[in-house]
Design a protein around this motif. Structure first.
Motif, PDB file in Angstrom:
ATOM      1  N   GLY A   1      -3.628  -3.723   4.582  1.00  0.00           N
ATOM      2  CA  GLY A   1      -2.418  -3.669   3.768  1.00  0.00           C
ATOM      3  C   GLY A   1      -1.094  -2.850   3.976  1.00  0.00           C
ATOM      4  O   GLY A   1      -0.116  -2.551   3.362  1.00  0.00           O
TER       5      GLY A   1
ATOM      6  N   PRO B   1       1.752  -6.500   0.727  1.00  0.00           N
ATOM      7  CA  PRO B   1       0.992  -6.023  -0.427  1.00  0.00           C
ATOM      8  C   PRO B   1      -0.376  -6.635  -0.567  1.00  0.00           C
ATOM      9  O   PRO B   1      -0.698  -8.006   0.222  1.00  0.00           O
ATOM     10  CB  PRO B   1       1.907  -6.522  -1.505  1.00  0.00           C
ATOM     11  N   LEU B   2      -1.244  -6.136  -1.339  1.00  0.00           N
ATOM     12  CA  LEU B   2      -2.524  -6.521  -1.219  1.00  0.00           C
ATOM     13  C   LEU B   2      -2.678  -7.660  -2.807  1.00  0.00           C
ATOM     14  O   LEU B   2      -3.805  -8.088  -2.801  1.00  0.00           O
ATOM     15  CB  LEU B   2      -3.675  -5.552  -1.681  1.00  0.00           C
ATOM     16  N   THR B   3      -1.781  -7.882  -3.250  1.00  0.00           N
ATOM     17  CA  THR B   3      -1.726  -8.529  -4.556  1.00  0.00           C
ATOM     18  C   THR B   3      -1.581 -10.334  -3.950  1.00  0.00           C
ATOM     19  O   THR B   3      -0.793 -10.511  -2.942  1.00  0.00           O
ATOM     20  CB  THR B   3      -0.502  -8.536  -5.503  1.00  0.00           C
TER      21      THR B   3
ATOM     22  N   ARG C   1     -10.875  -5.135   1.430  1.00  0.00           N
ATOM     23  CA  ARG C   1     -11.802  -4.287   0.524  1.00  0.00           C
ATOM     24  C   ARG C   1     -12.978  -3.820   1.365  1.00  0.00           C
ATOM     25  O   ARG C   1     -13.317  -2.616   1.029  1.00  0.00           O
ATOM     26  CB  ARG C   1     -12.449  -5.213  -0.717  1.00  0.00           C
TER      27      ARG C   1
ATOM     28  N   THR D   1      -7.594   0.827   4.189  1.00  0.00           N
ATOM     29  CA  THR D   1      -7.246  -0.114   3.095  1.00  0.00           C
ATOM     30  C   THR D   1      -6.971   1.205   1.861  1.00  0.00           C
ATOM     31  O   THR D   1      -5.988   1.124   1.298  1.00  0.00           O
ATOM     32  CB  THR D   1      -7.992  -1.079   2.554  1.00  0.00           C
TER      33      THR D   1
ATOM     34  N   ASP E   1      -3.463   2.832   0.117  1.00  0.00           N
ATOM     35  CA  ASP E   1      -3.418   2.677  -1.226  1.00  0.00           C
ATOM     36  C   ASP E   1      -3.268   4.027  -1.645  1.00  0.00           C
ATOM     37  O   ASP E   1      -2.227   4.244  -2.728  1.00  0.00           O
ATOM     38  CB  ASP E   1      -4.649   1.948  -1.886  1.00  0.00           C
TER      39      ASP E   1
ATOM     40  N   GLU F   1       0.110   5.689  -3.650  1.00  0.00           N
ATOM     41  CA  GLU F   1       0.222   6.092  -5.112  1.00  0.00           C
ATOM     42  C   GLU F   1       0.903   7.290  -5.239  1.00  0.00           C
ATOM     43  O   GLU F   1       1.537   7.708  -5.923  1.00  0.00           O
ATOM     44  CB  GLU F   1      -1.314   6.006  -5.393  1.00  0.00           C
TER      45      GLU F   1
ATOM     46  N   GLN G   1       2.922   3.382  -6.308  1.00  0.00           N
ATOM     47  CA  GLN G   1       2.256   1.908  -6.251  1.00  0.00           C
ATOM     48  C   GLN G   1       0.827   2.031  -5.880  1.00  0.00           C
ATOM     49  O   GLN G   1       0.765   2.666  -4.762  1.00  0.00           O
ATOM     50  CB  GLN G   1       3.199   1.120  -5.431  1.00  0.00           C
ATOM     51  N   THR G   2       0.047   1.349  -6.770  1.00  0.00           N
ATOM     52  CA  THR G   2      -1.613   1.522  -6.069  1.00  0.00           C
ATOM     53  C   THR G   2      -2.188  -0.017  -6.673  1.00  0.00           C
ATOM     54  O   THR G   2      -1.898  -0.820  -7.484  1.00  0.00           O
ATOM     55  CB  THR G   2      -2.145   2.556  -7.051  1.00  0.00           C
ATOM     56  N   HIS G   3      -3.039  -0.364  -5.922  1.00  0.00           N
ATOM     57  CA  HIS G   3      -3.778  -1.463  -6.004  1.00  0.00           C
ATOM     58  C   HIS G   3      -5.066  -1.320  -6.786  1.00  0.00           C
ATOM     59  O   HIS G   3      -5.701  -1.977  -7.428  1.00  0.00           O
ATOM     60  CB  HIS G   3      -3.994  -2.360  -4.787  1.00  0.00           C
TER      61      HIS G   3
END
Length: 248
Positions: free
Chosen positions: A181, A185-187, A198, A203, A207, A211, A216-218
């Motif tokens: 990612g 983006p991971l979304t 994952r 990853t 992430d 943050e 920004q964080t997933h």
């Protein structure tokens, strides 16, 4: 402990003396940062996701640490070829200390490279969202470096020559980077790709950097830190085991 310090210091000295290596290792991250950061910026912004330079900078920092730390472990092949590894292994010190010293040295070099890229990002226009969280970035950079320096040590312990280097690059290191990612983006990913991302330790490193740098964080910072610590413990143990099995 003296063996750990000596090997850690040796890795730093080798890095400082190799100015060409420092310049060359910055080339690929700069390419991704400047070409993708500015080239895809308008497209990313039109999609309503803001500045792509802001988004991609933590990923490029993670990529720099990944490649530098992995290469530090594979550098054992050169030490094996020129006899330094044999001299080290016959020394009257536990191999675990040798492994830790090399791993810490490689991780430190990787963090230095990451800091250099971070400085270039700031010059290029990247701005952290919260300067109060900025010091945490160095903590996660160190965690990422430890994870992959340990993995590099494991690779270096089982490889016998440089012929296996391209296999490691093409089938392990590059997928770790591209599936982390760092560039996207991971979304809203397809389910299969979401599962694979994952499983990638980078990853969680990228992430976490996003943050603390751009808010920004997933997955969330506690989860990122926990997974990175778990991978670090697992890879250090794996690297120590494989290093202990090296035959002279």
């Amino acid at each position: 402990m003296s063996a750990i310090y000596i090997l850690w210091l040796r890795e730093l000295k080798r890095y400082i003396r190799s100015r060409a290596q420092i310049v060359a290792s910055l080339g690929q991250p700069l390419l991704y940062l400047l070409v993708l950061g500015f080239g895809l910026g308008p497209v990313f912004q039109k999609a309503g996701n803001g500045s792509y330079l802001q988004f991609v900078a933590p990923g490029v920092i993670g990529m720099t640490i990944l490649f530098t730390s992995i290469f530090s472990g594979i550098a054992m092949l050169w030490d094996r070829q020129f006899g330094f590894l044999k001299e080290t292994l016959v020394a009257p010190v536990p191999r675990i200390q040798i492994m830790i010293g090399r791993t810490l040295g490689g991780a430190t070099v990787a963090v230095i490279q990451g800091v250099l890229i971070l400085a270039i990002c700031l010059i290029a226009g990247f701005r952290p969202a919260h300067w109060s969280l900025f010091p945490l970035a160095f903590v996660f950079m160190a965690l990422i470096a430890t994870v992959f320096a340990s993995l590099g040590t494991a690779f270096g312990s089982i490889l016998q020559d440089m012929q296996g280097f391209q296999l490691i690059m093409n089938y392990m290191v590059l997928p770790i980077f591209f599936l982390s990612g760092a560039l996207f983006p991971l979304t809203n990913l397809p389910r299969a790709l979401a599962i694979i991302t994952r499983m990638d330790p980078l990853t969680y490193g990228v992430d976490a950097l996003r943050e603390v740098l751009i808010a920004q964080t997933h997955f969330g910072l506690p989860w990122d830190a926990s997974v990175l610590l778990l991978f670090a413990a697992a890879f250090v143990s794996l690297g120590a085991y494989l290093f202990s099995k090296i035959q002279l």
